[in-house]
Design a protein around this motif. Structure first.
Motif, short mmCIF file in Angstrom:
data_model
loop_
_atom_site.label_atom_id
_atom_site.label_comp_id
_atom_site.label_asym_id
_atom_site.label_seq_id
_atom_site.Cartn_x
_atom_site.Cartn_y
_atom_site.Cartn_z
N THR A 1 -71.03 -29.18 6.05
CA THR A 1 -71.92 -28.30 6.81
C THR A 1 -71.74 -28.57 8.30
OG1 THR A 1 -73.75 -29.89 6.82
CG2 THR A 1 -73.61 -28.39 4.91
N ASN A 2 -72.54 -27.89 9.07
CA ASN A 2 -72.51 -28.10 10.52
C ASN A 2 -72.82 -29.56 10.87
OD1 ASN A 2 -72.21 -27.03 13.18
ND2 ASN A 2 -74.42 -27.15 13.39
N HIS A 3 -73.56 -30.25 10.03
CA HIS A 3 -73.90 -31.66 10.27
C HIS A 3 -72.63 -32.51 10.38
CE1 HIS A 3 -75.79 -35.59 9.96
NE2 HIS A 3 -75.00 -35.84 8.94
N VAL B 1 -69.56 -31.45 10.95
CA VAL B 1 -68.79 -30.99 12.11
C VAL B 1 -69.35 -31.60 13.39
CG1 VAL B 1 -68.15 -28.97 13.49
CG2 VAL B 1 -68.04 -28.86 10.98
N LYS B 2 -70.66 -31.57 13.53
CA LYS B 2 -71.30 -32.13 14.73
C LYS B 2 -71.05 -33.63 14.84
CE LYS B 2 -73.09 -28.47 16.53
NZ LYS B 2 -72.39 -27.90 17.69
N GLU C 1 -67.71 -34.00 16.33
CA GLU C 1 -67.77 -33.64 17.75
C GLU C 1 -68.43 -34.74 18.57
OE1 GLU C 1 -69.67 -29.80 17.61
OE2 GLU C 1 -67.77 -28.77 17.18
N GLN D 1 -67.20 -23.82 7.42
CA GLN D 1 -67.40 -25.17 7.95
C GLN D 1 -66.29 -26.12 7.55
OE1 GLN D 1 -69.79 -26.03 10.26
NE2 GLN D 1 -70.05 -23.81 10.22
N ILE E 1 -63.49 -25.47 10.03
CA ILE E 1 -63.86 -26.02 11.34
C ILE E 1 -63.78 -27.55 11.30
CG2 ILE E 1 -65.75 -26.27 13.00
CD1 ILE E 1 -66.64 -23.41 12.11
N TYR E 2 -64.26 -28.13 10.20
CA TYR E 2 -64.23 -29.59 10.05
C TYR E 2 -62.80 -30.11 10.18
CZ TYR E 2 -64.86 -34.25 8.09
OH TYR E 2 -64.85 -35.61 7.91
N ARG F 1 -61.54 -29.98 13.79
CA ARG F 1 -62.08 -31.07 14.61
C ARG F 1 -61.50 -32.41 14.20
NH1 ARG F 1 -63.62 -26.98 15.89
NH2 ARG F 1 -65.52 -26.32 16.93
#
Length: 188
Positions: A90-92, A94-95, A98, A152, A155-156, A159
């Motif tokens: 999830t975005n978690h 990915v963040k 980052e 996601q 994106i993961y 990154r």
């Protein structure tokens, strides 16, 4: 938790394998190609962890290995299956990558040349993992071109390849740094 009694099932002897929902596909199915690249990436990260790794980065890489298994679990069941697997990347996650990238960015100088993979074993193995990560990302995009997959995850992986590059840089051995690219014009 997963429970595996028998590793040898012989179901793949005819060039097919089963997905998490029992669907039989060829061993060269785009989903299997993607899962294989994720598995290879995870193995390269395990190899990187076999040598001395600073504790913080060891923990990061171990977390990434778990994330890659989560992504594989998510991908082992097609989106149109009766069995539904909720997104595990999830975005978690990915963040988190980052955030780690931001921490490394503050510690590393700007680059004035491309880096050739090499130098000490740890950064060299992280560069190798980065290239496999890029392939896994391409494989996932190929799969996404044919059917629905979580954005996601793509994106993961994007990154993650950046993070692996920066981890290779931060773990360089000053006595054995990675070589810099010397364009042909300069090398003559």
């Amino acid at each position: 938790m997963v429970h595996l009694d028998n590793i040898t099932t012989k179901t793949g002897d005819a060039g097919t394998t089963r997905l998490g929902d029992g669907t039989e596909v060829t061993k060269f199915d785009p989903r299997i190609e993607c899962l294989g690249s994720l598995d290879e990436l995870n193995a390269h990260l395990g190899l990187a962890l076999a040598g001395p790794v600073p504790a913080t980065y060891y923990d990061w890489i171990r977390q990434i290995q778990n994330d890659l298994f989560d992504l594989g679990a998510e991908l082992c069941v097609p989106a149109d299956s009766e069995i539904q697997i909720p997104p595990r990347i999830t975005n978690h996650q990915v963040k988190r990558l980052e955030n780690w990238l931001g921490k490394l960015h503050k510690k590393l100088p700007a680059l004035s040349s491309f880096i050739l993979p090499g130098g000490a074993p740890l950064p060299a193995s992280l560069h190798l993992a980065r290239t496999v990560c890029r392939r896994a990302e391409r494989d996932l995009w190929k799969l996404a071109d044919q059917e629905k997959v979580s954005d996601q995850g793509m994106i993961y992986l994007n990154r993650l390849s950046d993070l692996l590059f920066q981890l290779a840089r931060i773990t360089e051995d000053p006595e054995n740094p990675a070589p810099l690219w010397m364009p042909a014009k300069k090398a003559e």
